[in-house]
Design an enzyme around this catalytic site. Structure first.
Site, mmCIF file in Angstrom:
data_model
loop_
_atom_site.group_PDB
_atom_site.id
_atom_site.type_symbol
_atom_site.label_atom_id
_atom_site.label_comp_id
_atom_site.label_asym_id
_atom_site.label_seq_id
_atom_site.Cartn_x
_atom_site.Cartn_y
_atom_site.Cartn_z
ATOM 1 N N SER A 13 9.761 17.172 4.936
ATOM 2 C CA SER A 13 9.664 18.609 5.187
ATOM 3 C C SER A 13 11.058 19.101 5.557
ATOM 4 C CB SER A 13 8.679 18.902 6.324
ATOM 5 O OG SER A 13 7.374 18.521 5.950
ATOM 6 N N LYS A 59 5.667 24.309 1.881
ATOM 7 C CA LYS A 59 5.209 23.406 2.944
ATOM 8 C C LYS A 59 5.392 24.045 4.313
ATOM 9 C CE LYS A 59 3.997 19.868 5.402
ATOM 10 N NZ LYS A 59 4.562 18.527 5.341
ATOM 11 N N LYS A 76 9.048 21.940 14.136
ATOM 12 C CA LYS A 76 10.184 22.046 13.220
ATOM 13 C C LYS A 76 9.809 22.805 11.958
ATOM 14 C CE LYS A 76 10.873 18.904 10.383
ATOM 15 N NZ LYS A 76 10.485 18.597 8.988
#
Length: 304
Positions: free
Chosen positions: A108, A183, A252
């Site tokens: 990611s 994502k 994050k």
């Protein structure tokens, strides 16, 4: 009945270097190996390398050795910065004398960083595809991950047989970085839904409602979401916190989504507040906390 063709029999990619042997990486690499590919694993952590070797995977002790002679590299690492270092740092993957021409980043990462990395790899004659996943460890083990693909169509098509070995649903999202953008936005929606479900349970519990009954009602009503269906009873109400996805990683990813909105100049009201909440929870709880443990932070924050 004729068996399904193995990936190694139908793809131009016959050998893979898989970098990142954590909870997701080991089962993903295992599916590639079972599909007939020659898979060499590598991880910066000696403990992770030792653990992966115990699963039967072939594991190299250094990055260059892992990549030598392979057709493609797959990275499954915590951040885009770590991906860049693993590929281009001293003694990194691309220092291999006979290295691969294709890199598939299934981590990611921030979309802007992915575009920049793609330019640097292209200068070396290496193509980059971003292909982050959703579904957690459970679907990684099952081989049914959702895979969001960004990048040049020809490179993505070359990688598709590998995706089919690891995933159940594969989506072409657009140019390089599009998979990583998707994502991050998915995890924003997931993280916002998780907080909504947990706050609702805390409010209801304080009123006198039974949390388990609340979850049952949500799951047959319009309030259901992934957290109510797959996490509340399994990991939150049981207080087992074992979903397999870290709170820091969720924070994050939602932060990446917030940065993307700001970069694009798109007004977002809920997103910055959601990103801030997850970031504060990540700071307040111990390193390595499961993302479902944000419930603990909400309890303490609300004085429950």
């Amino acid at each position: 009945m004729a068996r399904e063709p193995l990936v190694a029999e139908t793809s131009s990619i016959r050998s893979v270097c898989f970098v990142g042997l954590g909870q997701m990486g080991i089962p993903m690499a295992g599916h590639l190996s079972h599909a007939g590919l020659a898979v060499t694993g590598y991880d910066l952590s000696p403990a992770a390398r030792e653990g992966a070797a115990g699963t039967g995977l072939s594991v190299a002790e250094d990055a260059a050795t892992a990549a030598t002679g392979t057709d493609a590299v797959i990275t499954m690492l915590p951040t885009g910065a770590i991906v860049r270092e693993a590929l281009l740092g001293a003694g990194g993957i691309l220092s291999a004398p006979d290295g691969p021409g294709l890199v598939i980043d299934m981590s990611s990462s921030a979309p802007g960083d992915t575009v920049s990395l793609g330019e640097d790899l292209a200068a070396r004659g290496v193509a980059l595809v971003d292909a982050p996943v959703s579904g957690g460890r459970k679907k990684a083990v099952e081989g049914t991950l959702t895979i969001m693909v960004g990048g040049d169509a020809a490179a993505a098509d070359r990688a598709r047989p590998l995706f089919e070995a690891m995933g159940g649903r594969i989506f072409a999202c657009g140019p390089l970085g599009a998979g990583h953008a998707m994502k991050a936005l998915n995890n924003y929606v997931s993280g916002a839904g998780a907080v909504a479900a947990m706050e609702a349970v805390l409010i209801g519990r304080d009123f006198g409602l039974d949390p388990g009954t609340m979850v049952d009602i949500l799951n047959v009503s319009t309030g259901r979401n992934n957290t109510t269906e797959a996490k509340m009873k399994q990991f939150v109400l049981s207080r087992s916190w074992g979903s397999g996805f870290g709170l820091g990683l969720m924070a994050k990813d939602i932060g990446i989504a917030a940065e993307l909105a700001e970069e694009r100049g798109v007004p977002a009201r809920l997103l910055p507040r959601t990103a801030e909440l997850w970031a504060r929870a990540a700071e307040a709880l111990e390193d390595g906390a499961d993302h479902t443990e944000i419930f603990r932070y909400l309890e303490a924050r609300d004085g429950a």
